[in-house]
Structure formats: structure tokens, C-alpha cells
Scaffold this active site. Structure first.
Site, mmCIF file in Angstrom:
data_model
loop_
_atom_site.group_PDB
_atom_site.id
_atom_site.type_symbol
_atom_site.label_atom_id
_atom_site.label_comp_id
_atom_site.label_asym_id
_atom_site.label_seq_id
_atom_site.Cartn_x
_atom_site.Cartn_y
_atom_site.Cartn_z
ATOM 1 N N TYR A 175 0.835 -1.213 0.000
ATOM 2 C CA TYR A 175 0.000 0.000 0.000
ATOM 3 C C TYR A 175 0.861 1.251 0.000
ATOM 4 C CZ TYR A 175 0.834 0.987 4.996
ATOM 5 O OH TYR A 175 1.406 1.307 6.199
ATOM 6 N N ARG A 189 8.207 4.023 -4.719
ATOM 7 C CA ARG A 189 8.222 3.070 -3.604
ATOM 8 C C ARG A 189 7.170 1.985 -3.809
ATOM 9 N NH1 ARG A 189 7.575 5.240 2.453
ATOM 10 N NH2 ARG A 189 5.440 5.571 1.734
ATOM 11 N N ARG A 237 -8.229 -20.434 -1.606
ATOM 12 C CA ARG A 237 -7.237 -20.165 -0.563
ATOM 13 C C ARG A 237 -6.134 -21.224 -0.525
ATOM 14 N NH1 ARG A 237 -5.629 -21.080 4.493
ATOM 15 N NH2 ARG A 237 -4.939 -19.311 5.743
ATOM 16 N N LYS A 292 6.478 -1.901 2.087
ATOM 17 C CA LYS A 292 5.272 -1.277 2.668
ATOM 18 C C LYS A 292 4.097 -2.236 2.477
ATOM 19 C CE LYS A 292 3.108 3.274 3.171
ATOM 20 N NZ LYS A 292 3.177 3.342 4.631
ATOM 21 N N GLU A 319 11.980 2.864 14.470
ATOM 22 C CA GLU A 319 11.033 3.831 13.891
ATOM 23 C C GLU A 319 9.723 3.723 14.653
ATOM 24 O OE1 GLU A 319 10.040 2.876 9.789
ATOM 25 O OE2 GLU A 319 9.906 0.745 10.242
ATOM 26 N N LEU A 330 11.095 1.196 7.252
ATOM 27 C CA LEU A 330 10.531 1.609 5.965
ATOM 28 C C LEU A 330 11.309 2.835 5.470
ATOM 29 C CD1 LEU A 330 7.988 1.101 4.075
ATOM 30 C CD2 LEU A 330 7.132 3.213 5.082
HETATM 31 C C1 LIG Z 1 6.552 1.841 9.607
HETATM 32 C C2 LIG Z 1 6.564 3.192 8.984
HETATM 33 N N1 LIG Z 1 7.682 3.948 9.055
HETATM 34 C C3 LIG Z 1 7.733 5.186 8.526
HETATM 35 C C4 LIG Z 1 6.629 5.734 7.880
HETATM 36 C C5 LIG Z 1 6.724 7.121 7.309
HETATM 37 O O1 LIG Z 1 6.793 7.031 5.913
HETATM 38 P P1 LIG Z 1 6.306 8.206 4.963
HETATM 39 O O2 LIG Z 1 7.135 9.389 5.286
HETATM 40 O O3 LIG Z 1 6.555 7.668 3.602
HETATM 41 O O4 LIG Z 1 4.854 8.415 5.266
HETATM 42 C C6 LIG Z 1 5.465 4.970 7.745
HETATM 43 C C7 LIG Z 1 4.314 5.508 7.045
HETATM 44 O O5 LIG Z 1 3.218 5.017 7.129
HETATM 45 C C8 LIG Z 1 5.431 3.668 8.305
HETATM 46 O O6 LIG Z 1 4.335 2.910 8.208
#
Ligand SMILES: Cc1ncc(COP(=O)(O)O)c(C=O)c1O
Length: 284
Positions: free
Chosen positions: A33, A52, A99, A146, A179, A203
């Protein structure tokens, strides 16, 4: 204004979208997503978000998605709904099939996007700063993708909310602060901005990427280096970045006050630079 969706090329109110029960996104979280912010009707950092998305699709081996067509659908949906301050959510799943864990021989990816008005939940925390709660980082080792597998993030964020915190901060067993559940994490140590280097542990945030450029332009030193829990007594400032949170000062981690308990000067400079970058984009 009602949220407006595009499902596999067909525009409809989000409330009317129906997804098959056998969709693999629903059954397995077999999906990726993106979330974009729309300012004054214009999607922000769209190139970066679609790049991305293409990387995420490749990483989980979903083929046959035309990302350029998807971007066109997004623009059409923003225009059709006359959205101004909004977010776009895009999700691609491997599609519906009987499934079975392995990839189905025949399945067409499901392409959903929707646009909805953005009622900014971070407005006051952006001014005053917020608190975060550290939570064990129990995620898998491909946090760079993501994917919609967000159960660890959901549970950590719920725990943070129950502690009156704006975000949970993931912590590895060695004390590394990776994070947030939906944000990237930064600290200021001896005048330099520190953030974890991109790896499979985080991420690659789009706002993180912009922040690094803004810091470089402002001649603020940056080091891509992991901060540990034991560093919290030495940092003068902390902040988070994300598509909807933008730049969010952090003034407390669990019971520990950061700096003087107020958003710091480097965070403020970067917040101003962020607003300026958006303003420049909207003028372009
Ligand atoms: C785990 C995680 N880290 C960092 C971010 C921040 O990413 P972005 O700046 O692309 O929104 C997100 C965004 O949803 C995230 O899910």
C-alpha cells in the site's frame, strides 16, 4: 465530502466498494500500500510514492500492475471529488483465488485507491510536541516493504494510545530505536540530526528522504546512525516524520523528558523548511 474510490478502474463512492472474500489481501495480508498527502488539491511527493509502490510490488512479486495508469486514476479521483486537503490510500493485492498459501496460477491483482478529506489529527502535537511509548519491535525482517501486514504496528500503537502517547517507538532487544508504527524517527545529538540508515529494519520513509534533503539545504549536519535507548539522556531533541504527521516534535519517551521538554530549535527550523517546501511546490 464523501470519500471517493477507484476499484480496478471504476470510480465509485468508497462506501460502495466491495472486495471479494477470497481476496488474498483480506486472507493473507498479501498486499502492499501507499498513503499520499494532497495539499490544495495537489498530491505531494507523488514520484517518490509511486517509485516506492513499484519497489514494494516487485519485492512481493506482484506483476502486471501499471503504476502510471494508477497514478492517472488517482489524479482523476482527486479532481472528480474536488478534494483540497486530503489523503490518498492505494492498496494492491495479489487478487482473489481459492485459498492456498502459494501464488495462484491465475489471479488478477486488485487495484484499489481512495481519496478522503484530511482532518489533521496532529495539529496541536506539531506545535506543543507529543510523547511516545517504546514497544518491542516484534515485526518481521522486511520492514522495508510497505506491506499491509501491520498487526505488530496495530498492537504497538494501541499500547501507546493507552499510555496517552501520539506514537509507539519500536525498540529492538539491543536497545536500538528503529522507527514508529507509522513514522520515521530522528534525534538531535550535539547539533547533528541522527536517523537510522535505510535497511530491512525500517521503511524508507518518503518524508524521511525529504527531511534529509531539507537538513542538507539548511546546512544542518546529518548522520545516518541508529539511536539507542541509552542515547536518550544525551539527545537535545527528538522528532518523527511521516506523510500525515509531517514533522512531529517528541518531548517525552516513556517517563523520560527530552531536552527541556519543549520542541527544540532544529526541529522548528526543519518544520519551517517543510512548510516552505510545500509552499514552493504549490506555487510551481
Ligand atoms: C513503519 C513506517 N515507518 C515510517 C513511515 C513514514 O513514511 P512516509 O514518510 O513515507 O509516510 C510509515 C508511514 O506510514 C510507516 O508505516
Amino acid at each position: 465530502m464523501q470519500a471517493l474510490a477507484n476499484l480496478n478502474g471504476q470510480q465509485m463512492p468508497l462506501a460502495e466498494v466491495k472486495i471479494p472474500a477470497l481476496d488474498r489481501g483480506f486472507l493473507f495480508g498479501d498486499a502492499v500500500y501507499e498513503v499520499l498527502r494532497v495539499y490544495q488539491g495537489r498530491p505531494w511527493l507523488a514520484d517518490e510514492h509511486f517509485e516506492r509502490l513499484a519497489r514494494s510490488l516487485q519485492a512481493i512479486r506482484i506483476q502486471g500492475v501499471d503504476v502510471v495508469r494508477l497514478r492517472r486514476r488517482m489524479l482523476e479521483t482527486i479532481t472528480a471529488g474536488r478534494f483540497q486537503e486530503a489523503t490518498v490510500y492505494i492498496q494492491i493485492t495479489r487478487g482473489a483465488a481459492a485459498r492456498s498459501h502459494s501464488f495462484p496460477a491465475q489471479a488478477t491483482p486488485l487495484e484499489l485507491l481512495y481519496v478522503q478529506e484530511f482532518d489533521d489529527p496532529y495539529r496541536s502535537a506539531r506545535l506543543t510536541g507529543g510523547a511516545v511509548s517504546t514497544q518491542p519491535d516484534s515485526r518481521w525482517d522486511r520492514c522495508d516493504i510497505k506491506s499491509t501486514n501491520l498487526l505488530a504496528n496495530v498492537l504497538a500503537m494501541q499500547a501507546a494510545k493507552e499510555h496517552d502517547c501520539v506514537e509507539a517507538l519500536f525498540c529492538l532487544p539491543d536497545g536500538a530505536l528503529t522507527e514508529g508504527t507509522h513514522t520515521s524517527f530522528f534525534g538531535v545529538l550535539e547539533g547533528a540530526v541522527l536517523t537510522a540508515p535505510n535497511s530491512n529494519a525500517i521503511l524508507p520513509g518518503i518524508t524521511r528522504g525529504l527531511l534529509l534533503k531539507l537538513a542538507a539545504s539548511a546546512k544542518i549536519p546529518v548522520r545516518e546512525q541508529v539511536l539507542k535507548r541509552s542515547d536518550l539522556g544525551s539527545v537535545s531533541e527528538l522528532f518523527l516524520t511521516g506523510t500525515t504527521s509531517e514533522i512531529l516534535p517528541i518531548i517525552r519517551v516513556d517517563d523520560q523528558t527530552i531536552g527541556n521538554g519543549k520542541p527544540g530549535p532544529i526541529t522548528r527550523r526543519l518544520q519551517d523548511a517543510y512548510q516552505q517546501a510545500v509552499a514552493d511546490y504549490l506555487r510551481s
